[in-house]
Design an enzyme around this catalytic site. Structure first.
Site, PDB file in Angstrom:
ATOM      1  N   ARG A 109       0.875  -1.182   0.000  1.00 17.76           N
ATOM      2  CA  ARG A 109       0.000   0.000   0.000  1.00 17.76           C
ATOM      3  C   ARG A 109       0.901   1.218   0.000  1.00 17.76           C
ATOM      4  O   ARG A 109       1.670   1.443   0.943  1.00 17.76           O
ATOM      5  CB  ARG A 109      -0.914  -0.014   1.225  1.00 17.76           C
ATOM      6  CG  ARG A 109      -1.656   1.293   1.415  1.00 17.76           C
ATOM      7  CD  ARG A 109      -2.770   1.212   2.424  1.00 17.76           C
ATOM      8  NE  ARG A 109      -3.925   0.531   1.865  1.00 17.76           N
ATOM      9  CZ  ARG A 109      -5.171   0.635   2.330  1.00 17.76           C
ATOM     10  NH1 ARG A 109      -5.420   1.405   3.373  1.00 17.76           N
ATOM     11  NH2 ARG A 109      -6.159  -0.004   1.774  1.00 17.76           N
ATOM     12  N   HIS A 154      -7.066   0.793  -6.812  1.00 20.50           N
ATOM     13  CA  HIS A 154      -7.347  -0.080  -5.661  1.00 20.50           C
ATOM     14  C   HIS A 154      -8.014  -1.372  -6.177  1.00 20.50           C
ATOM     15  O   HIS A 154      -9.196  -1.616  -5.934  1.00 20.50           O
ATOM     16  CB  HIS A 154      -8.267   0.652  -4.681  1.00 20.50           C
ATOM     17  CG  HIS A 154      -8.290   0.083  -3.298  1.00 20.50           C
ATOM     18  ND1 HIS A 154      -7.525  -1.010  -2.910  1.00 20.50           N
ATOM     19  CD2 HIS A 154      -9.007   0.444  -2.188  1.00 20.50           C
ATOM     20  CE1 HIS A 154      -7.767  -1.275  -1.636  1.00 20.50           C
ATOM     21  NE2 HIS A 154      -8.657  -0.411  -1.174  1.00 20.50           N
ATOM     22  N   GLN A 167     -10.079  -3.861  -3.847  1.00 20.07           N
ATOM     23  CA  GLN A 167     -11.390  -3.351  -3.461  1.00 20.07           C
ATOM     24  C   GLN A 167     -12.414  -3.622  -4.558  1.00 20.07           C
ATOM     25  O   GLN A 167     -13.550  -4.034  -4.294  1.00 20.07           O
ATOM     26  CB  GLN A 167     -11.294  -1.831  -3.210  1.00 20.07           C
ATOM     27  CG  GLN A 167     -12.594  -1.216  -2.765  1.00 20.07           C
ATOM     28  CD  GLN A 167     -13.041  -1.748  -1.402  1.00 20.07           C
ATOM     29  OE1 GLN A 167     -12.271  -1.706  -0.455  1.00 20.07           O
ATOM     30  NE2 GLN A 167     -14.253  -2.253  -1.297  1.00 20.07           N
ATOM     31  N   ASP A 219     -17.146   7.209  -2.096  1.00 14.38           N
ATOM     32  CA  ASP A 219     -15.947   7.000  -1.282  1.00 14.38           C
ATOM     33  C   ASP A 219     -15.740   8.298  -0.503  1.00 14.38           C
ATOM     34  O   ASP A 219     -16.388   9.322  -0.792  1.00 14.38           O
ATOM     35  CB  ASP A 219     -14.758   6.703  -2.217  1.00 14.38           C
ATOM     36  CG  ASP A 219     -13.473   6.339  -1.474  1.00 14.38           C
ATOM     37  OD1 ASP A 219     -13.531   6.106  -0.245  1.00 14.38           O
ATOM     38  OD2 ASP A 219     -12.406   6.292  -2.120  1.00 14.38           O
ATOM     39  N   CYS A 261     -16.419   1.677  -0.034  1.00 14.60           N
ATOM     40  CA  CYS A 261     -15.274   0.806   0.304  1.00 14.60           C
ATOM     41  C   CYS A 261     -14.895   0.881   1.778  1.00 14.60           C
ATOM     42  O   CYS A 261     -14.238  -0.023   2.280  1.00 14.60           O
ATOM     43  CB  CYS A 261     -14.077   1.164  -0.568  1.00 14.60           C
ATOM     44  SG  CYS A 261     -13.455   2.838  -0.289  1.00 14.60           S
ATOM     45  N   ARG A 317     -13.765  -8.516   0.889  1.00 15.40           N
ATOM     46  CA  ARG A 317     -12.328  -8.288   0.665  1.00 15.40           C
ATOM     47  C   ARG A 317     -11.573  -9.582   0.962  1.00 15.40           C
ATOM     48  O   ARG A 317     -10.646  -9.959   0.244  1.00 15.40           O
ATOM     49  CB  ARG A 317     -11.809  -7.161   1.579  1.00 15.40           C
ATOM     50  CG  ARG A 317     -12.345  -5.782   1.270  1.00 15.40           C
ATOM     51  CD  ARG A 317     -11.831  -5.247  -0.057  1.00 15.40           C
ATOM     52  NE  ARG A 317     -10.372  -5.211  -0.107  1.00 15.40           N
ATOM     53  CZ  ARG A 317      -9.608  -4.240   0.378  1.00 15.40           C
ATOM     54  NH1 ARG A 317     -10.165  -3.170   0.917  1.00 15.40           N
ATOM     55  NH2 ARG A 317      -8.282  -4.288   0.277  1.00 15.40           N
TER      56      ARG A 317
HETATM   57  N1  NVA Z   1      -9.852   6.699  -1.633  1.00 12.83           N
HETATM   58  C1  NVA Z   1      -9.539   6.218  -0.317  1.00 12.83           C
HETATM   59  C2  NVA Z   1      -9.734   4.747  -0.212  1.00 12.83           C
HETATM   60  C3  NVA Z   1      -9.459   4.168   1.138  1.00 12.83           C
HETATM   61  C4  NVA Z   1      -9.646   2.697   1.171  1.00 12.83           C
HETATM   62  C5  NVA Z   1      -8.119   6.608   0.052  1.00 12.83           C
HETATM   63  O1  NVA Z   1      -7.237   6.531  -0.821  1.00 12.83           O
HETATM   64  O2  NVA Z   1      -7.891   6.974   1.199  1.00 12.83           O
HETATM   65  N1   CP Z   2     -11.303  -0.193   1.905  1.00 15.74           N
HETATM   66  C1   CP Z   2     -10.058  -0.291   2.376  1.00 15.74           C
HETATM   67  O1   CP Z   2      -9.081  -0.494   1.635  1.00 15.74           O
HETATM   68  O2   CP Z   2      -9.980  -0.197   3.731  1.00 15.74           O
HETATM   69  P1   CP Z   2      -8.649  -0.019   4.586  1.00 15.74           P
HETATM   70  O3   CP Z   2      -8.073   1.311   4.251  1.00 15.74           O
HETATM   71  O4   CP Z   2      -9.101  -0.119   6.006  1.00 15.74           O
HETATM   72  O5   CP Z   2      -7.700  -1.129   4.220  1.00 15.74           O
END
Ligand code: NVA
Ligand code: CP
Length: 317
Positions: A111, A138, A141, A233, A274, A302
């Site tokens: 990540r 992502h 997801q 989101d 998500c 997930r």
């Molecule tokens: N768009 C959000 C998704 C989190 C799972 C982010 O990047 O923080």
């Molecule tokens: N939706 C998602 O990726 O959640 P987290 O940021 O908690 O991993």
């Protein structure tokens, strides 16, 4: 933007663009099977002896826990690697990190902020690399989202999904996932916050093969009309916290999913997010906690979708 690297025989998942429609179908089929087996207490040890390394530059609840638990349920193990606690933090290169980890692990999930970081990892690692969220995509997801839609709507092809809000990392891969599975997606994003033209073009060309219409606009009511699925989101993705002052007035109230917007969709429409969610910002509490919301199934999926991805990339099922 180049979504992924192209290479040899090992496979990576950096964006939904790395998967064909057939791959997605196979992964979703395997995910449903693994889910049923798990619920029946019959997990197969498909990843016995395998180790997944999980590099996190950003916080996570769902991604971290579902990958770790998924590996455990299939007989493997996972190692959590906070990017601030490994030598990356002291300037060791991604290239050297990828080469070193390839000697210990069977798969890497990362990540990251900058999508090129996960691309570099994939380029230099000899093992499969999974994007567990970058600023651009992502994919894990979206596989869980497709599984959730398939469960609730009994099909994917022919559905209409409305996306309200930020044209962010989730929106990018969702457009590609919808296009590749025949779901028409109508996005309503404020001007200046749309997905890039390149991703939109790519999604439209994928949609041309499956019959999915990908439309982009700034009118939430038009997007939501007759939709089977309404999705959104956070308006503030990780790393964009400093933009709240500008974003707040751009996004709220126009792009918030509330009961008025839900009424424009089909009667049996579902609401997806998500997570994590901010009630009162991108969605009202009555919608996310209401009868049309499937966010908890989406979060659970997930686990099942990623177990299938791990087996697919490590070629164990
Ligand atoms: N768009 C959000 C998704 C989190 C799972 C982010 O990047 O923080
Ligand atoms: N939706 C998602 O990726 O959640 P987290 O940021 O908690 O991993």
């Amino acid at each position: 933007m180049k979504t992924s690297k192209t290479s040899s025989s090992k496979r990576d998942l950096l964006s939904i663009q790395d998967l064909s429609s057939l791959d997605i179908d196979r992964i979703l089929g395997l995910a449903s099977k693994l889910k049923k087996e798990h619920k029946a207490g019959r997990d197969r040890q498909l990843l016995r002896g395998k180790t997944l390394g999980m590099i996190f530059q950003k916080p996570s609840t769902r991604t971290r826990v579902s990958f770790e638990v998924g590996m455990y349920q299939m007989g493997g193990t996972a190692v959590y690697l906070s990017a601030s606690e490994i030598q990356l933090a002291r300037g060791e290169t991604i290239e050297d990190t990828a080469k070193t980890l390839s000697g210990y692990l069977d798969c890497i999930m990362a990540r990251v902020y900058d999508h090129t970081d996960v691309q570099k990892l994939a380029t230099y690692a000899k093992i499969p690399v999974i994007n567990g969220l970058s600023d651009a995509f992502h994919p894990c997801q979206i596989l869980a989202d497709l599984l959730t839609m398939k469960e609730h709507k009994k099909k994917l092809k022919g559905l209409k999904l409305a996306w309200l809000g930020d044209g962010d990392n989730v929106c990018n891969d969702l457009m590609l996932g919808c296009a590749k599975t025949g779901i028409s997606m109508a996005a309503a994003c404020p001007k200046g916050y749309e997905p890039t033209e390149e991703i939109t073009r790519l999604a439209r060309s994928e949609g041309a093969k499956t019959g999915a219409q990908i439309t982009m606009g700034d009118d939430p009511a038009a997007a939501a009309k007759d939709a089977d699925v309404i999705a959104t989101d956070t308006f503030i993705s990780i790393g964009k916290e400093g933009e709240w002052a500008t974003r707040e007035s751009v996004f709220i109230p126009k792009y918030q999913v509330n009961s008025e917007i839900m009424k424009l969709a089909k009667k049996d429409a579902i609401f997806m997010h998500c997570l994590p969610a901010k009630r009162g910002q991108e969605v009202t509490a009555d919608v996310i906690d209401g009868p049309q919301s499937v966010v908890w199934d989406e979060a659970e999926n997930r686990l099942h979708a990623q177990k299938a991805v791990l087996c697919f990339l490590m070629k164990t099922a």
